[in-house]
Design an enzyme around this catalytic site. Structure first.
Site, PDB file in Angstrom:
ATOM      1  N   ASP A   2      -6.476  -6.777   4.136  1.00  0.00           N
ATOM      2  CA  ASP A   2      -7.675  -6.017   3.285  1.00  0.00           C
ATOM      3  C   ASP A   2      -8.394  -7.448   2.652  1.00  0.00           C
ATOM      4  O   ASP A   2      -9.673  -7.416   2.983  1.00  0.00           O
ATOM      5  CB  ASP A   2      -6.998  -5.444   2.231  1.00  0.00           C
ATOM      6  CG  ASP A   2      -8.078  -4.739   1.358  1.00  0.00           C
ATOM      7  OD1 ASP A   2      -9.036  -4.217   1.757  1.00  0.00           O
ATOM      8  OD2 ASP A   2      -8.030  -5.219   0.019  1.00  0.00           O
ATOM      9  N   LYS A   9       2.817 -15.129   3.622  1.00  0.00           N
ATOM     10  CA  LYS A   9       3.099 -15.945   2.420  1.00  0.00           C
ATOM     11  C   LYS A   9       4.574 -15.907   2.329  1.00  0.00           C
ATOM     12  O   LYS A   9       5.207 -15.841   1.236  1.00  0.00           O
ATOM     13  CB  LYS A   9       2.274 -15.110   1.307  1.00  0.00           C
ATOM     14  CG  LYS A   9       2.338 -15.984  -0.181  1.00  0.00           C
ATOM     15  CD  LYS A   9       1.423 -17.266  -0.098  1.00  0.00           C
ATOM     16  CE  LYS A   9       1.711 -18.058  -1.128  1.00  0.00           C
ATOM     17  NZ  LYS A   9       0.925 -19.652  -1.225  1.00  0.00           N
ATOM     18  N   ASP A  15      -3.343 -18.349   1.784  1.00  0.00           N
ATOM     19  CA  ASP A  15      -4.052 -19.324   1.119  1.00  0.00           C
ATOM     20  C   ASP A  15      -4.792 -20.263   1.921  1.00  0.00           C
ATOM     21  O   ASP A  15      -6.005 -20.307   1.985  1.00  0.00           O
ATOM     22  CB  ASP A  15      -3.333 -19.832  -0.179  1.00  0.00           C
ATOM     23  CG  ASP A  15      -2.103 -20.524   0.269  1.00  0.00           C
ATOM     24  OD1 ASP A  15      -1.612 -20.253   1.168  1.00  0.00           O
ATOM     25  OD2 ASP A  15      -1.413 -20.991  -0.848  1.00  0.00           O
ATOM     26  N   ASP A  44     -12.678  -8.983   3.966  1.00  0.00           N
ATOM     27  CA  ASP A  44     -13.799  -8.852   3.036  1.00  0.00           C
ATOM     28  C   ASP A  44     -14.485 -10.427   3.169  1.00  0.00           C
ATOM     29  O   ASP A  44     -15.584 -10.749   3.215  1.00  0.00           O
ATOM     30  CB  ASP A  44     -13.673  -8.764   1.545  1.00  0.00           C
ATOM     31  CG  ASP A  44     -13.958  -7.300   1.234  1.00  0.00           C
ATOM     32  OD1 ASP A  44     -14.032  -6.282   2.264  1.00  0.00           O
ATOM     33  OD2 ASP A  44     -14.354  -7.045   0.244  1.00  0.00           O
ATOM     34  N   TYR A  78       0.747  -1.344   0.101  1.00  0.00           N
ATOM     35  CA  TYR A  78      -0.051  -0.020  -0.069  1.00  0.00           C
ATOM     36  C   TYR A  78       0.900   1.517  -0.163  1.00  0.00           C
ATOM     37  O   TYR A  78       0.178   2.371  -0.354  1.00  0.00           O
ATOM     38  CB  TYR A  78      -0.764   0.061   1.278  1.00  0.00           C
ATOM     39  CG  TYR A  78      -2.263  -0.791   0.952  1.00  0.00           C
ATOM     40  CD1 TYR A  78      -2.351  -2.001   0.775  1.00  0.00           C
ATOM     41  CD2 TYR A  78      -3.242  -0.125   0.779  1.00  0.00           C
ATOM     42  CE1 TYR A  78      -3.206  -3.066   0.559  1.00  0.00           C
ATOM     43  CE2 TYR A  78      -4.701  -0.837   0.527  1.00  0.00           C
ATOM     44  CZ  TYR A  78      -4.471  -2.156   0.458  1.00  0.00           C
ATOM     45  OH  TYR A  78      -5.431  -3.029   0.401  1.00  0.00           O
TER      46      TYR A  78
HETATM   47  C1  IPM Z   1     -10.599  -1.221   2.739  1.00  0.00           C
HETATM   48  C2  IPM Z   1     -10.442  -0.886   1.473  1.00  0.00           C
HETATM   49  C3  IPM Z   1      -9.275   0.203   0.901  1.00  0.00           C
HETATM   50  C4  IPM Z   1      -8.181  -0.479   1.260  1.00  0.00           C
HETATM   51  C5  IPM Z   1      -9.376   0.676  -0.440  1.00  0.00           C
HETATM   52  C6  IPM Z   1     -10.484   1.538  -0.709  1.00  0.00           C
HETATM   53  C7  IPM Z   1      -8.102   1.207  -0.668  1.00  0.00           C
HETATM   54  O1  IPM Z   1     -10.714  -2.007   0.656  1.00  0.00           O
HETATM   55  O2  IPM Z   1     -10.495  -0.220   3.840  1.00  0.00           O
HETATM   56  O3  IPM Z   1     -10.405  -2.375   3.242  1.00  0.00           O
HETATM   57  O4  IPM Z   1      -7.955  -1.497   0.467  1.00  0.00           O
HETATM   58  O5  IPM Z   1      -7.639  -0.706   2.468  1.00  0.00           O
HETATM   59 MN    MN Z   2     -11.020  -3.717   1.657  1.00  0.00          MN
END
Ligand code: IPM
Ligand code: MN
Ligand code: NAD
Length: 363
Positions: A257, A200, A233, A261, A143
């Site tokens: 990140d 990883k 993974d 999700d 990042y």
């Molecule tokens: C998050 C988002 C951000 C990230 C993006 C918008 C840059 O996906 O906060 O999870 O990858 O950190």
């Molecule tokens: Mn995210």
């Protein structure tokens, strides 16, 4: 000192509110409404940073914006950034990643909690089975966007994206994870007892090697805490196969990140997931995990509970005790009674779901 810039002493906690783009502008007002309903001593100041402002006058972060946030506020509540009209996503990078990097908010704390079995896509999983936290390094890794493109537009084009890991950065997030494990309990009241480091290092040996060495060193100071390692993974597989095995997970910026999700899906989707971007002792920033969701923006469809639970997390960080418990209890009740948006099996709109929680925080 210019009287306009004078910082007045205030007994109320000062909250900077940055709704941002898309559904951020819908869910954040609901989170603010719920906080107001608790009667907590809070003072809100809203900022229009986001795509509209950027498209209007070219501003992403106004001059000294981050200094102002750190100086004048106790915490920051953020919605989401991302707008199809800003193809470069430059405003999201400068505002969101700007806050994380320039305010040095190195610990991205993402709790993963299932409030009701009906929200989980997995079979035979109850709320007690999904109760872990991901601690994501928030100021380094890929990042940092270090690298470059060479010979762009030619057949010989080269793109390099560096994964930057400092000993200081790795050490402080791993240390934070062990301290977090020591200081926090699970929802059922039992102590947390295990820190799992995810990397990883079988393929990315330089960065992975540093994480491995530091993890071992730091863990030596926390002998009561069990340690574990998983490649990212394998962790994705295990998270879906059996989420019961996770307690505290620590990982780098990008893996954090991605896996959060996936972890959000275990909780009922991105609309349910909360997060904090924290540097202990400094003004920290709180935001739901989800993005601006352009396809559903402006339609009163977005789930406001991730933002509302984020507000509870922020208030707990600010040492409020009654209010975060009240907010979480009201959200839990809303989920149990299906007073939710469509993504969470309900029929309410964003405003109605938020209002239901606001009306029930005091009960
Ligand atoms: C998050 C988002 C951000 C990230 C993006 C918008 C840059 O996906 O906060 O999870 O990858 O950190
Ligand atoms: Mn995210
Ligand atoms: P997203 O999180 O916006 O949406 C992913 C999916 O989840 C979509 O199907 C969306 O409808 C759904 N969803 C998300 N939040 C929801 C909610 N509260 N209620 C109901 N459904 C919800 O991710 P994306 O589609 O990959 O990205 C859209 C934009 O948001 C992009 O510009 C991206 O860069 C940005 N983004 C910003 C942040 C942030 O500011 N923190 C986080 C992630 C993505």
């Amino acid at each position: 000192m210019n009287p306009e810039n004078e910082v007045k002493p205030s007994t109320k906690k000062r909250i900077a509110v940055i709704p941002g783009d898309g559904i951020g502008k819908e869910v954040i007002p609901q989170a603010v409404g719920v906080m107001r309903a608790t009667g907590a001593a809070l003072e809100f100041t809203e900022f229009d940073w986001g795509a509209d402002r950027y498209l209007r006058d070219g501003t992403t972060v106004p001059p000294d914006g981050f200094t102002m946030l750190a100086r004048d506020f106790d915490a920051i509540l953020v919605g989401a950034f991302g707008d199809p009209r800003v193809k470069t996503n430059i405003h999201a990078k400068e505002i969101l990643l700007g806050m994380r990097f320039q305010m040095d908010l190195y610990a991205n704390v993402r709790p993963v909690r299932l409030l009701d079995a009906g929200l989980c896509p997995l079979k035979n999983v109850e709320p007690k089975d999904v109760d872990f936290v991901v601690l994501r390094e928030n100021t380094e890794g890929v990042y940092t966007d270090a690298g470059g493109v060479f010979k762009q537009g030619t057949p010989d084009e080269i793109a390099m994206q560096e994964d930057l890991n400092t000993r200081k950065g790795v050490e402080r997030i791993i240390h934070y994870a062990f301290e977090y494990c020591r200081a926090h309990r699970k929802l059922d009241g039992s102590p947390r007892s295990k820190v799992l480091m995810c990397d990883k290092s079988n393929a990315m040996t330089h960065a992975g090697g540093l994480w491995q060495r530091v993890f071992k060193e730091v863990s030596a100071g926390f002998s009561e805490i069990t340690t574990q390692h998983m490649y990212v993974d394998a962790l994705c597989l295990q998270m879906v196969r059996d989420p019961r095995q996770f307690d505290v997970v620590v990982t780098n910026n990008m893996f954090g990140d991605i896996i959060t999700d996936l972890a959000a899906a275990l909780q009922g989707g991105l609309g349910m997931a909360a997060s904090g971007n924290i540097h202990p002792g400094r003004t920290s920033m709180f935001e739901p995990v989800h993005g601006s969701a352009p396809p559903i923006a402006g339609k009163n469809l977005a789930n406001p509970f991730g933002a509302i639970l984020t507000a509870a997390m922020m208030l707990r960080h600010l040492k409020f005790t009654r209010e975060p418990d009240q907010i979480e209890a009201a959200v839990l009740e809303a989920v149990r009674l299906n007073k939710t948006t469509q993504d969470a099996n309900g029929t309410l709109g964003t405003r109605e779901a938020g209002q239901w929680v606001a009306e029930h925080v005091m009960i």
